[in-house]
Motif scaffolding. Structure first.
Motif, mmCIF file in Angstrom:
data_model
loop_
_atom_site.group_PDB
_atom_site.id
_atom_site.type_symbol
_atom_site.label_atom_id
_atom_site.label_comp_id
_atom_site.label_asym_id
_atom_site.label_seq_id
_atom_site.Cartn_x
_atom_site.Cartn_y
_atom_site.Cartn_z
ATOM 1 N N GLU A 236 5.433 9.298 8.881
ATOM 2 C CA GLU A 236 6.496 8.330 9.278
ATOM 3 C C GLU A 236 7.211 8.490 10.713
ATOM 4 O O GLU A 236 7.504 7.304 11.160
ATOM 5 C CB GLU A 236 7.686 8.318 7.999
ATOM 6 C CG GLU A 236 7.219 8.010 6.680
ATOM 7 C CD GLU A 236 8.530 8.055 5.701
ATOM 8 O OE1 GLU A 236 9.624 7.880 6.275
ATOM 9 O OE2 GLU A 236 8.058 7.486 4.632
ATOM 10 N N ASP A 255 2.319 -3.580 4.937
ATOM 11 C CA ASP A 255 1.270 -2.710 4.286
ATOM 12 C C ASP A 255 0.099 -3.553 3.788
ATOM 13 O O ASP A 255 -0.208 -4.781 4.133
ATOM 14 C CB ASP A 255 1.794 -2.075 2.972
ATOM 15 C CG ASP A 255 2.467 -2.963 1.842
ATOM 16 O OD1 ASP A 255 2.041 -4.117 1.978
ATOM 17 O OD2 ASP A 255 3.368 -2.648 1.319
ATOM 18 N N MET A 256 -1.069 -3.204 3.115
ATOM 19 C CA MET A 256 -2.171 -3.914 2.588
ATOM 20 C C MET A 256 -1.899 -4.945 1.634
ATOM 21 O O MET A 256 -2.779 -5.597 1.316
ATOM 22 C CB MET A 256 -3.091 -2.798 2.230
ATOM 23 C CG MET A 256 -3.445 -1.864 3.319
ATOM 24 S SD MET A 256 -3.491 -2.492 5.116
ATOM 25 C CE MET A 256 -5.343 -3.390 4.924
ATOM 26 N N LYS A 257 -0.732 -5.107 1.203
ATOM 27 C CA LYS A 257 -0.296 -5.977 0.260
ATOM 28 C C LYS A 257 0.482 -7.303 1.082
ATOM 29 O O LYS A 257 0.972 -8.238 0.173
ATOM 30 C CB LYS A 257 0.281 -5.482 -0.902
ATOM 31 C CG LYS A 257 -0.415 -4.574 -1.873
ATOM 32 C CD LYS A 257 0.145 -4.296 -3.104
ATOM 33 C CE LYS A 257 -0.531 -3.142 -3.825
ATOM 34 N NZ LYS A 257 0.381 -2.704 -5.358
ATOM 35 N N PHE A 261 6.327 -2.726 6.110
ATOM 36 C CA PHE A 261 6.253 -1.263 5.802
ATOM 37 C C PHE A 261 7.471 -0.676 5.785
ATOM 38 O O PHE A 261 8.267 -0.931 6.562
ATOM 39 C CB PHE A 261 5.393 -1.154 7.037
ATOM 40 C CG PHE A 261 4.590 0.255 7.099
ATOM 41 C CD1 PHE A 261 3.519 0.086 5.885
ATOM 42 C CD2 PHE A 261 4.835 1.192 7.756
ATOM 43 C CE1 PHE A 261 2.856 1.439 5.774
ATOM 44 C CE2 PHE A 261 4.039 2.482 7.617
ATOM 45 C CZ PHE A 261 3.181 2.621 6.670
ATOM 46 N N LYS A 265 9.574 7.976 2.176
ATOM 47 C CA LYS A 265 8.653 8.105 1.053
ATOM 48 C C LYS A 265 8.499 9.740 0.867
ATOM 49 O O LYS A 265 7.401 10.444 1.277
ATOM 50 C CB LYS A 265 7.301 7.582 1.362
ATOM 51 C CG LYS A 265 7.352 6.020 1.747
ATOM 52 C CD LYS A 265 5.807 5.649 2.005
ATOM 53 C CE LYS A 265 5.374 6.042 3.361
ATOM 54 N NZ LYS A 265 6.301 5.068 4.628
ATOM 55 N N ASN A 272 2.484 8.043 5.826
ATOM 56 C CA ASN A 272 2.186 6.614 5.424
ATOM 57 C C ASN A 272 1.118 6.491 5.016
ATOM 58 O O ASN A 272 -0.082 7.143 4.880
ATOM 59 C CB ASN A 272 2.211 6.112 6.772
ATOM 60 C CG ASN A 272 3.612 6.149 7.752
ATOM 61 O OD1 ASN A 272 4.680 5.737 7.051
ATOM 62 N ND2 ASN A 272 3.512 6.003 8.873
ATOM 63 N N GLY A 273 0.996 5.305 4.413
ATOM 64 C CA GLY A 273 -0.162 4.563 3.630
ATOM 65 C C GLY A 273 -0.661 3.666 5.056
ATOM 66 O O GLY A 273 -0.217 3.605 5.990
ATOM 67 N N SER A 274 -1.820 2.818 4.789
ATOM 68 C CA SER A 274 -2.402 1.923 5.402
ATOM 69 C C SER A 274 -1.407 0.921 5.852
ATOM 70 O O SER A 274 -0.565 0.492 5.044
ATOM 71 C CB SER A 274 -3.724 1.484 5.039
ATOM 72 O OG SER A 274 -4.469 2.533 4.764
ATOM 73 N N PHE A 275 -1.503 0.432 7.338
ATOM 74 C CA PHE A 275 -0.756 -0.790 7.614
ATOM 75 C C PHE A 275 -1.260 -1.549 8.701
ATOM 76 O O PHE A 275 -2.483 -1.157 9.104
ATOM 77 C CB PHE A 275 0.798 -0.271 8.073
ATOM 78 C CG PHE A 275 0.727 0.509 9.458
ATOM 79 C CD1 PHE A 275 0.603 0.016 10.703
ATOM 80 C CD2 PHE A 275 0.511 2.081 9.293
ATOM 81 C CE1 PHE A 275 0.478 0.739 11.773
ATOM 82 C CE2 PHE A 275 0.456 2.674 10.525
ATOM 83 C CZ PHE A 275 0.382 2.111 11.880
#
Length: 286
Positions: A236, A255-257, A261, A265, A272-275
Motif C-alpha cells: 500500500e 482494481d480489476m473490477k 482502488f 487491507k 495490494n491486489g492488481s490495479f
C-alpha cells in the motif's frame, strides 16, 4: 502520534480537519531534506542489506524515513504513520485515517543509479488516498496535492536545508484523455510479467516505455501517458501517494473490477491486489 510502528494506537482519530495546503508545505520541506539524504548515498553499493522477503534496503531508505517520520510527528501527531521501514505488525487493525510512507520507493532503481526512484507520503481517509506527495530527487521533480482535486508539479533540487513550496514555480497537473486508437502505456522496469503483457494486448498500444517507482503515476498525471497496469504484487505504501496525485490531476486508479482502488487491507498484511492507473479515460479492452 504513536511511534511509527503499526500498533493498536493506529486506531486513534485526528481531532481536526486535515489541512491539505499546510501538509503540502510541511512535506515539501521534508521531501527536499529526505531527497538530500538519499542522494548522499547515491551509488554506495556497500550499504545494501536485504529484508526477510529478499528485497533490498539501504541506509538511504533509513535516513529518509527518519526525516519524514519526524516531520509527520510534528505536523500531525494524532495521525498514525505506517512506513515500509518501521511497520512491525502489518495485520493490526487500522483506523479511518493514517499516513502511508515509502521513504525510498524504487530501491532497486536507486541501487542501479537510475533516476526513477521517489519519496512517497500518502494520507488515507476512509479507505482512499486524499493527500499525496511524490518526490523524485534524482530528477528534481516534485508532485503534491495542494487542495481537494488539485495537484501541482514543481522543479525542486534536493536540499538538506529544506524547501519552501510557496517560492517554487508551480504548474497544475492535468491527466489527459486517451486516444483509444493510440494508447501510451507505462510498465514496470523491475516487475514486468506475462499477465501485464496479456492485459496490454487488449488495447491499441502505440507506444510503451518502462519506468520505476511512482514515476509512472506522475507521468500519467503530467499528461505524458495513458495507462499503467500493475498486476504483480505491491504494498500500500508503494501506491497511495501516487494515486492521490493522479486522482487530483483527473486520473483514475481502479482494481480489476473497475472499482476505485482502496487501502487499509490489514487482513492482507497491507498487500495490494492488481490495479490499473489511467488518465482521464478508463478504457475497456477490445
Amino acid at each position: 502520534m504513536s511511534a511509527p510502528r503499526h500498533t493498536t494506537a493506529a486506531l486513534a482519530e485526528p481531532a481536526t480537519v486535515f489541512d491539505l495546503r499546510a501538509a503540502a508545505q510541511v512535506l515539501t520541506d521534508a521531501a527536499a531534506k529526505a531527497g538530500a539524504a538519499i542522494m548522499a548515498h547515491y551509488g554506495a553499493t556497500d550499504e545494501i542489506d536485504y529484508k526477510e522477503d529478499n528485497s533490498p534496503v539501504t541506509q538511504a531508505d533509513r535516513d529518509a524515513n527518519d526525516i519524514l517520520e519526524a516531520a509527520l510527528r510534528d505536523f500531525a501527531p494524532s495521525i498514525p504513520v505506517v512506513s515500509e521501514e518501521t511497520a512491525t505488525d502489518r495485520k493490526a487493525p487500522l483506523g479511518r485515517t493514517f499516513f502511508l510512507v515509502d521513504p525510498l520507493d524504487g530501491t532497486k532503481e536507486f541501487i542501479k543509479k537510475r533516476s526513477d526512484f521517489t519519496v512517497n507520503v500518502g494520507l488515507i481517509e476512509d479507505g482512499f488516498p486524499c493527500f499525496g506527495i511524490v518526490y523524485a530527487p534524482a530528477r528534481g521533480l516534485l508532485a503534491v496535492t495542494v487542495a481537494d482535486g488539485v495537484a501541482i508539479e514543481a522543479s525542486m533540487p534536493p536540499s538538506a536545508a529544506g524547501a519552501d513550496l510557496d517560492v517554487l514555480t508551480q504548474k497544475r497537473l492535468h491527466a489527459r484523455a486517451a486516444d483509444p486508437a493510440a494508447v501510451t502505456a507505462l510498465v514496470s522496469l523491475s516487475h514486468l510479467d506475462a499477465k501485464t503483457e496479456e492485459f496490454l494486448e487488449g488495447f491499441s498500444v502505440a507506444e510503451r516505455s518502462g519506468a520505476g517507482s511512482s514515476v509512472k503515476f506522475l507521468e500519467i498525471a503530467r499528461g505524458n501517458a495513458d495507462v499503467y497496469p500493475r498486476l504483480a504484487p505491491t504494498m500500500e505504501w508503494d501506491t497511495a501517494a501516487g494515486q492521490a496525485v493522479l486522482e487530483a490531476a483527473g486520473g483514475h486508479v481502479v482494481d480489476m473490477k473497475g472499482a476505485r482502488f482502496a487501502y487499509g487491507k490489514s487482513d492482507a498484511g497491507l498487500k495490494n491486489g492488481s490495479f490499473v492507473a489511467w488518465g482521464r479515460t478508463v478504457l475497456t479492452p477490445r
